[in-house]
Scaffold this active site. Structure first.
Site, PDB file in Angstrom:
ATOM      1  N   MET A  37       0.932  -1.193  -0.052  1.00  0.00           N
ATOM      2  CA  MET A  37      -0.116  -0.019  -0.020  1.00  0.00           C
ATOM      3  C   MET A  37       0.914   1.226   0.117  1.00  0.00           C
ATOM      4  O   MET A  37       0.444   2.326   0.280  1.00  0.00           O
ATOM      5  CB  MET A  37      -0.949  -0.025   1.144  1.00  0.00           C
ATOM      6  CG  MET A  37      -1.979  -1.144   1.175  1.00  0.00           C
ATOM      7  SD  MET A  37      -3.428  -1.012   2.051  1.00  0.00           S
ATOM      8  CE  MET A  37      -2.809  -0.618   3.601  1.00  0.00           C
ATOM      9  N   LEU A  40       6.382   3.162   1.707  1.00  0.00           N
ATOM     10  CA  LEU A  40       7.643   2.038   1.727  1.00  0.00           C
ATOM     11  C   LEU A  40       8.731   2.207   2.882  1.00  0.00           C
ATOM     12  O   LEU A  40       9.222   3.337   2.811  1.00  0.00           O
ATOM     13  CB  LEU A  40       8.244   1.973   0.477  1.00  0.00           C
ATOM     14  CG  LEU A  40       7.293   1.430  -0.846  1.00  0.00           C
ATOM     15  CD1 LEU A  40       8.169   1.256  -1.877  1.00  0.00           C
ATOM     16  CD2 LEU A  40       6.360   0.317  -0.464  1.00  0.00           C
ATOM     17  N   GLY A  43      11.133  -2.894   5.518  1.00  0.00           N
ATOM     18  CA  GLY A  43      10.138  -3.964   5.582  1.00  0.00           C
ATOM     19  C   GLY A  43      10.040  -4.424   4.216  1.00  0.00           C
ATOM     20  O   GLY A  43       9.983  -5.667   3.655  1.00  0.00           O
ATOM     21  N   HIS A  44       9.058  -3.454   3.719  1.00  0.00           N
ATOM     22  CA  HIS A  44       8.705  -3.627   2.344  1.00  0.00           C
ATOM     23  C   HIS A  44      10.141  -4.009   1.321  1.00  0.00           C
ATOM     24  O   HIS A  44      10.181  -4.610   0.381  1.00  0.00           O
ATOM     25  CB  HIS A  44       8.063  -2.177   1.743  1.00  0.00           C
ATOM     26  CG  HIS A  44       6.809  -2.170   2.276  1.00  0.00           C
ATOM     27  ND1 HIS A  44       6.806  -0.748   3.021  1.00  0.00           N
ATOM     28  CD2 HIS A  44       5.641  -2.482   2.215  1.00  0.00           C
ATOM     29  CE1 HIS A  44       5.571  -0.780   3.438  1.00  0.00           C
ATOM     30  NE2 HIS A  44       4.708  -1.757   3.021  1.00  0.00           N
ATOM     31  N   LYS A 156       5.177 -10.057   9.075  1.00  0.00           N
ATOM     32  CA  LYS A 156       4.606  -9.266   9.954  1.00  0.00           C
ATOM     33  C   LYS A 156       2.834  -9.027   9.947  1.00  0.00           C
ATOM     34  O   LYS A 156       2.496  -8.867  10.863  1.00  0.00           O
ATOM     35  CB  LYS A 156       5.066  -7.426   9.397  1.00  0.00           C
ATOM     36  CG  LYS A 156       4.288  -6.407   9.715  1.00  0.00           C
ATOM     37  CD  LYS A 156       4.347  -6.087  11.268  1.00  0.00           C
ATOM     38  CE  LYS A 156       3.921  -4.831  11.649  1.00  0.00           C
ATOM     39  NZ  LYS A 156       2.409  -4.531  11.147  1.00  0.00           N
ATOM     40  N   GLN A 160      -2.719 -12.375   7.462  1.00  0.00           N
ATOM     41  CA  GLN A 160      -3.041 -12.069   6.263  1.00  0.00           C
ATOM     42  C   GLN A 160      -2.036 -12.972   5.180  1.00  0.00           C
ATOM     43  O   GLN A 160      -2.875 -13.433   4.270  1.00  0.00           O
ATOM     44  CB  GLN A 160      -2.617 -10.569   6.072  1.00  0.00           C
ATOM     45  CG  GLN A 160      -2.632 -10.369   4.569  1.00  0.00           C
ATOM     46  CD  GLN A 160      -2.278  -8.781   4.339  1.00  0.00           C
ATOM     47  OE1 GLN A 160      -3.124  -7.880   4.418  1.00  0.00           O
ATOM     48  NE2 GLN A 160      -1.049  -8.425   4.073  1.00  0.00           N
ATOM     49  N   VAL A 183      10.834  -7.273   9.221  1.00  0.00           N
ATOM     50  CA  VAL A 183      12.041  -6.291   9.625  1.00  0.00           C
ATOM     51  C   VAL A 183      11.573  -5.456  10.953  1.00  0.00           C
ATOM     52  O   VAL A 183      10.450  -4.731  10.743  1.00  0.00           O
ATOM     53  CB  VAL A 183      12.257  -5.585   8.316  1.00  0.00           C
ATOM     54  CG1 VAL A 183      13.444  -4.532   8.620  1.00  0.00           C
ATOM     55  CG2 VAL A 183      12.722  -6.524   7.169  1.00  0.00           C
ATOM     56  N   ARG A 194       2.192   2.535   9.659  1.00  0.00           N
ATOM     57  CA  ARG A 194       1.475   3.536  10.514  1.00  0.00           C
ATOM     58  C   ARG A 194       2.310   3.934  11.764  1.00  0.00           C
ATOM     59  O   ARG A 194       1.881   4.588  12.641  1.00  0.00           O
ATOM     60  CB  ARG A 194       0.199   2.403  11.222  1.00  0.00           C
ATOM     61  CG  ARG A 194      -0.756   1.994  10.175  1.00  0.00           C
ATOM     62  CD  ARG A 194      -2.105   1.392  10.685  1.00  0.00           C
ATOM     63  NE  ARG A 194      -3.194   1.308   9.805  1.00  0.00           N
ATOM     64  CZ  ARG A 194      -3.400   0.270   9.037  1.00  0.00           C
ATOM     65  NH1 ARG A 194      -3.020  -0.721   9.081  1.00  0.00           N
ATOM     66  NH2 ARG A 194      -4.395   0.632   8.140  1.00  0.00           N
TER      67      ARG A 194
HETATM   68  P1  AMP Z   1       1.330  -2.956   3.391  1.00  0.00           P
HETATM   69  O1  AMP Z   1       2.015  -1.853   2.601  1.00  0.00           O
HETATM   70  O2  AMP Z   1       1.168  -2.692   4.971  1.00  0.00           O
HETATM   71  O3  AMP Z   1       0.060  -3.620   2.894  1.00  0.00           O
HETATM   72  O4  AMP Z   1       2.442  -4.313   3.465  1.00  0.00           O
HETATM   73  C1  AMP Z   1       2.670  -4.803   2.104  1.00  0.00           C
HETATM   74  C2  AMP Z   1       3.623  -6.023   2.512  1.00  0.00           C
HETATM   75  O5  AMP Z   1       4.747  -5.654   3.237  1.00  0.00           O
HETATM   76  C3  AMP Z   1       2.856  -7.161   3.140  1.00  0.00           C
HETATM   77  O6  AMP Z   1       2.974  -8.293   2.701  1.00  0.00           O
HETATM   78  C4  AMP Z   1       3.181  -6.876   4.552  1.00  0.00           C
HETATM   79  O7  AMP Z   1       2.949  -8.044   5.507  1.00  0.00           O
HETATM   80  C5  AMP Z   1       4.967  -6.594   4.201  1.00  0.00           C
HETATM   81  N1  AMP Z   1       5.260  -5.941   5.332  1.00  0.00           N
HETATM   82  C6  AMP Z   1       4.829  -4.926   6.032  1.00  0.00           C
HETATM   83  N2  AMP Z   1       5.762  -4.406   7.088  1.00  0.00           N
HETATM   84  C7  AMP Z   1       6.785  -5.502   7.097  1.00  0.00           C
HETATM   85  C8  AMP Z   1       8.020  -5.387   7.949  1.00  0.00           C
HETATM   86  N3  AMP Z   1       8.029  -4.807   8.869  1.00  0.00           N
HETATM   87  N4  AMP Z   1       8.901  -6.660   7.679  1.00  0.00           N
HETATM   88  C9  AMP Z   1       8.391  -7.410   6.621  1.00  0.00           C
HETATM   89  N5  AMP Z   1       7.352  -7.244   5.769  1.00  0.00           N
HETATM   90  C10 AMP Z   1       6.455  -6.320   6.086  1.00  0.00           C
END
Ligand code: AMP
Length: 290
Positions: A37, A40, A43-44, A156, A160, A183, A194
């Site tokens: 989403m 970035l 983690g992303h 994370k 999901q 991460v 967030r």
């Molecule tokens: P989001 O943008 O929050 O929808 O996350 C997109 C992808 O990044 C999802 O597969 C999340 O699980 C992954 N993600 C989010 N935060 C982390 C993190 N801290 N470490 C690893 N993957 C993450």
């Protein structure tokens, strides 16, 4: 910062990203996708890196999906930082970014939703009713628009990832799911878009989540098996960090996500808590040494 490799091409049309991926695969290339989403963070980027290591082409999607937010949640104020996101992705070997508008992905009178699997019913499914219906629906749409070999998801969002694995299996979607480790910041806080909502005091309180998870893991490693006692310890850890509102903090089966009574071999400690107005989630795999 090292010089940019190449700014990824931004594609906004479903048909165009689909053609691009189909063409790459037809010429024998392995394609990985990283659905996000945006906003970035490292983690992303770790998912992107996993994809660039294992695939010839990597496509990152950036789409803040309205159907997975409940009324009153942060859809409107969710951080949207496309220019910064593209600059970060330019440092990695990303072929294209799929960034559709809401109108491109959802037709005006969109009314078809995918019913989420059983593994979606507890935890986030209870506390964010309708959330997984939106997630599963957009994931199916994104997997159609981006028919890749592999999709990289983060641990994370443990539930999901389980939900998506189940959907792909049960709806026969020909894509392989790879779940990559969470991460964390140097003090242990799981990276999340967030976290940007937190002030300094809330940022300290937020450490209660990972500390509660680590408390449970350490107790299991020292021989505690009773989930009720592990939950009590997690709850007091959250309270010690000034967290008064939490939705759950417990241990579940890694596949079914059913709550455990006793930890027999492997388990996942999961937590969802409110820090100020921000709702945070985290999890940690807990293994019993034999
Ligand atoms: P989001 O943008 O929050 O929808 O996350 C997109 C992808 O990044 C999802 O597969 C999340 O699980 C992954 N993600 C989010 N935060 C982390 C993190 N801290 N470490 C690893 N993957 C993450």
């Amino acid at each position: 910062m090292p010089p940019p490799l190449q700014t990824p091409t931004v594609v906004t049309q479903r048909a165009a990203i689909r053609d691009r991926i189909i063409e790459a695969r037809r010429s024998g290339l392995r394609v990985g996708i990283v659905p996000t989403m945006g906003a970035l963070h490292a983690g992303h980027l770790s998912l992107v890196q996993a994809s660039t290591e294992q695939c010839d082409r990597t496509v990152v999607s950036i789409f803040v999906n309205p159907t997975q937010f409940l009324p009153g949640e942060d859809y409107q104020r969710y951080p949207r930082t496309i220019d910064g996101d593209l600059a970060k992705l330019a440092q990695l070997d990303v072929d294209a970014v799929f960034a559709p508008t809401v109108q491109e992905l959802y037709r005006p009178q969109h009314s078809t939703f995918v019913e989420p699997p059983t593994v979606a019913s507890g935890w986030e499914g209870v506390h964010r009713p309708g959330h997984f219906r939106g997630v599963v629906t957009v994931v199916v749409k994104l997997f159609h628009a981006m028919p890749a070999d592999l999709a990289f998801l983060g641990q994370k969002d443990y539930q999901q990832a389980r939900v998506v694995e189940q959907v792909v299996e049960e709806l026969d979607i020909p894509i392989q799911i790879q779940v990559c480790p969470t991460v964390r910041e140097s003090d242990g806080l799981a990276m999340s878009s967030r976290n940007a909502y937190l002030n300094a005091n809330q940022r300290r309180q937020a450490l209660g989540l990972v500390t509660a998870l680590r408390t449970a893991r350490d107790l299991v490693q020292r021989g505690q098996r009773e989930v009720q006692l592990l939950k009590d310890a997690m709850h007091s850890t959250l309270e010690q960090h000034g967290i008064r509102r939490f939705d759950y903090a417990t241990l579940v089966h890694p596949l079914t996500m059913d709550e455990l009574q006793r930890v027999e071999d492997s388990a996942v400690a999961i937590v969802a808590a409110h820090v100020g107005n921000t709702r945070l989630i985290d999890n940690l795999c807990v293994d019993v040494d034999r």
